[in-house]
Scaffold this motif. Structure first.
Motif, PDB file in Angstrom:
ATOM      1  N   GLU A  32       1.085  -1.644   0.133  1.00  0.00           N
ATOM      2  CA  GLU A  32       0.490   0.127   0.361  1.00  0.00           C
ATOM      3  C   GLU A  32       0.455   1.532  -0.373  1.00  0.00           C
ATOM      4  O   GLU A  32       1.890   1.242   0.309  1.00  0.00           O
ATOM      5  N   LYS A  33       0.289   2.132  -0.824  1.00  0.00           N
ATOM      6  CA  LYS A  33       1.013   3.198  -0.323  1.00  0.00           C
ATOM      7  C   LYS A  33       0.897   4.328   1.073  1.00  0.00           C
ATOM      8  O   LYS A  33       0.510   3.673   1.792  1.00  0.00           O
ATOM      9  N   ARG A  34       2.583   4.759   1.005  1.00  0.00           N
ATOM     10  CA  ARG A  34       2.904   4.997   2.051  1.00  0.00           C
ATOM     11  C   ARG A  34       1.792   6.404   3.073  1.00  0.00           C
ATOM     12  O   ARG A  34       1.389   5.770   3.911  1.00  0.00           O
ATOM     13  N   ALA A  35       1.223   7.096   2.204  1.00  0.00           N
ATOM     14  CA  ALA A  35       0.004   8.022   2.252  1.00  0.00           C
ATOM     15  C   ALA A  35      -1.085   7.082   3.120  1.00  0.00           C
ATOM     16  O   ALA A  35      -1.357   7.930   4.182  1.00  0.00           O
ATOM     17  N   LEU A  36      -1.559   6.008   2.678  1.00  0.00           N
ATOM     18  CA  LEU A  36      -2.591   5.822   2.988  1.00  0.00           C
ATOM     19  C   LEU A  36      -1.869   5.416   4.420  1.00  0.00           C
ATOM     20  O   LEU A  36      -2.933   4.847   5.364  1.00  0.00           O
ATOM     21  N   LEU A  37      -1.222   4.320   4.606  1.00  0.00           N
ATOM     22  CA  LEU A  37      -0.889   3.963   5.704  1.00  0.00           C
ATOM     23  C   LEU A  37      -0.910   4.936   6.840  1.00  0.00           C
ATOM     24  O   LEU A  37      -1.201   4.299   7.992  1.00  0.00           O
ATOM     25  N   LEU A  38       0.191   5.549   6.348  1.00  0.00           N
ATOM     26  CA  LEU A  38      -0.209   6.504   7.304  1.00  0.00           C
ATOM     27  C   LEU A  38      -1.526   7.796   7.976  1.00  0.00           C
ATOM     28  O   LEU A  38      -1.999   7.655   9.080  1.00  0.00           O
ATOM     29  N   GLY A  39      -2.362   7.670   6.959  1.00  0.00           N
ATOM     30  CA  GLY A  39      -3.813   7.570   6.762  1.00  0.00           C
ATOM     31  C   GLY A  39      -4.318   7.045   7.972  1.00  0.00           C
ATOM     32  O   GLY A  39      -5.584   7.448   8.708  1.00  0.00           O
ATOM     33  N   LEU A  40      -4.006   5.507   7.644  1.00  0.00           N
ATOM     34  CA  LEU A  40      -4.548   4.460   8.544  1.00  0.00           C
ATOM     35  C   LEU A  40      -4.297   5.110   9.748  1.00  0.00           C
ATOM     36  O   LEU A  40      -5.082   4.657  10.659  1.00  0.00           O
ATOM     37  N   LEU A  41      -2.995   5.363  10.100  1.00  0.00           N
ATOM     38  CA  LEU A  41      -2.371   4.934  11.890  1.00  0.00           C
ATOM     39  C   LEU A  41      -3.256   6.465  12.332  1.00  0.00           C
ATOM     40  O   LEU A  41      -3.635   6.307  13.759  1.00  0.00           O
ATOM     41  N   ILE A  42      -3.043   7.525  11.968  1.00  0.00           N
ATOM     42  CA  ILE A  42      -4.441   8.861  11.965  1.00  0.00           C
ATOM     43  C   ILE A  42      -4.970   8.654  12.084  1.00  0.00           C
ATOM     44  O   ILE A  42      -5.820   8.804  13.691  1.00  0.00           O
ATOM     45  N   GLU A  43      -6.054   7.863  11.561  1.00  0.00           N
ATOM     46  CA  GLU A  43      -7.963   7.623  12.091  1.00  0.00           C
ATOM     47  C   GLU A  43      -7.424   6.676  12.557  1.00  0.00           C
ATOM     48  O   GLU A  43      -8.644   6.697  13.951  1.00  0.00           O
ATOM     49  N   ALA A  44      -6.567   6.035  13.458  1.00  0.00           N
ATOM     50  CA  ALA A  44      -7.276   5.046  13.777  1.00  0.00           C
ATOM     51  C   ALA A  44      -6.689   5.295  15.717  1.00  0.00           C
ATOM     52  O   ALA A  44      -7.241   5.248  16.461  1.00  0.00           O
ATOM     53  N   GLU A  45      -5.584   6.378  15.762  1.00  0.00           N
ATOM     54  CA  GLU A  45      -5.251   7.123  16.960  1.00  0.00           C
ATOM     55  C   GLU A  45      -6.710   8.080  17.396  1.00  0.00           C
ATOM     56  O   GLU A  45      -6.834   8.095  18.709  1.00  0.00           O
ATOM     57  N   LYS A  46      -7.115   8.556  16.004  1.00  0.00           N
ATOM     58  CA  LYS A  46      -8.636   9.821  16.738  1.00  0.00           C
ATOM     59  C   LYS A  46      -9.359   9.032  17.215  1.00  0.00           C
ATOM     60  O   LYS A  46     -10.190   9.288  18.058  1.00  0.00           O
ATOM     61  N   ARG A  47      -9.279   7.295  16.810  1.00  0.00           N
ATOM     62  CA  ARG A  47     -11.029   6.276  16.716  1.00  0.00           C
ATOM     63  C   ARG A  47     -10.503   5.531  17.954  1.00  0.00           C
ATOM     64  O   ARG A  47     -11.642   5.800  19.533  1.00  0.00           O
ATOM     65  N   ILE A  48      -9.628   5.451  18.929  1.00  0.00           N
ATOM     66  CA  ILE A  48      -9.095   4.865  20.248  1.00  0.00           C
ATOM     67  C   ILE A  48      -8.668   6.101  20.960  1.00  0.00           C
ATOM     68  O   ILE A  48      -9.099   5.741  23.001  1.00  0.00           O
ATOM     69  N   LYS A  49      -8.837   7.259  20.904  1.00  0.00           N
ATOM     70  CA  LYS A  49      -9.047   8.148  22.210  1.00  0.00           C
ATOM     71  C   LYS A  49     -10.374   8.192  22.666  1.00  0.00           C
ATOM     72  O   LYS A  49     -10.783   8.663  22.255  1.00  0.00           O
ATOM     73  N   GLY A  50      -9.794   8.460  23.453  1.00  0.00           N
ATOM     74  CA  GLY A  50     -11.443   8.246  24.239  1.00  0.00           C
ATOM     75  C   GLY A  50     -11.821   7.062  24.438  1.00  0.00           C
ATOM     76  O   GLY A  50     -13.272   7.406  24.647  1.00  0.00           O
ATOM     77  N   ASP A  51     -11.873   6.319  23.402  1.00  0.00           N
ATOM     78  CA  ASP A  51     -12.588   4.931  23.842  1.00  0.00           C
ATOM     79  C   ASP A  51     -12.179   3.563  24.360  1.00  0.00           C
ATOM     80  O   ASP A  51     -11.863   3.021  22.796  1.00  0.00           O
ATOM     81  N   GLU A  52     -12.459   3.139  25.119  1.00  0.00           N
ATOM     82  CA  GLU A  52     -11.192   2.235  25.865  1.00  0.00           C
ATOM     83  C   GLU A  52     -12.203   1.093  25.176  1.00  0.00           C
ATOM     84  O   GLU A  52     -11.677   0.037  24.670  1.00  0.00           O
ATOM     85  N   ALA A  53     -13.332   1.218  24.542  1.00  0.00           N
ATOM     86  CA  ALA A  53     -14.261  -0.270  24.090  1.00  0.00           C
ATOM     87  C   ALA A  53     -13.278   0.084  22.682  1.00  0.00           C
ATOM     88  O   ALA A  53     -13.253  -1.827  22.254  1.00  0.00           O
ATOM     89  N   GLU A  54     -12.982   0.401  21.781  1.00  0.00           N
ATOM     90  CA  GLU A  54     -12.835   0.083  20.183  1.00  0.00           C
ATOM     91  C   GLU A  54     -11.240  -0.124  20.948  1.00  0.00           C
ATOM     92  O   GLU A  54     -10.824  -1.199  20.123  1.00  0.00           O
ATOM     93  N   ARG A  55     -10.841   0.635  21.968  1.00  0.00           N
ATOM     94  CA  ARG A  55      -9.330   0.133  22.065  1.00  0.00           C
ATOM     95  C   ARG A  55      -8.777  -0.994  22.220  1.00  0.00           C
ATOM     96  O   ARG A  55      -8.040  -2.037  21.801  1.00  0.00           O
ATOM     97  N   SER A  56     -10.247  -1.993  23.287  1.00  0.00           N
ATOM     98  CA  SER A  56      -9.550  -3.156  23.395  1.00  0.00           C
ATOM     99  C   SER A  56      -9.901  -3.839  22.681  1.00  0.00           C
ATOM    100  O   SER A  56      -9.506  -4.504  22.013  1.00  0.00           O
TER     101      SER A  56
END
Length: 71
Positions: A32-56
């Motif tokens: 995959e393109k590096r921009a996609l990978l970075l986007g995925l990681l940034i999005e994941a960080e936003k999703r798990i911030k403050g959402d313990e259920a999603e993190r788990s």
């Protein structure tokens, strides 16, 4: 002495980056393109911030993938 400490720190940093790259490969995202990978990681960080259920939930998925290493 400082040079030895710097060299050890650089080795540790390099090893960590290699391990993180291995996670990308293990997830099936090697080509995959590096921009996609970075986007995925940034999005994941936003999703798990403050959402313990999603993190788990995501931890469980990752733990299962590590448990299936022999397959």
């Amino acid at each position: 002495m400082q040079r030895l400490t710097t060299a050890e720190a650089r080795k540790k940093d390099a090893r960590e980056k290699i391990e993180l790259g291995g996670l990308i490969v293990k997830a099936g995202l090697r080509y995959e393109k590096r921009a996609l990978l970075l986007g995925l990681l940034i999005e994941a960080e936003k999703r798990i911030k403050g959402d313990e259920a999603e993190r788990s939930r995501l931890i469980a998925i990752g733990a299962e993938a590590f448990g299936n290493d022999s397959e």
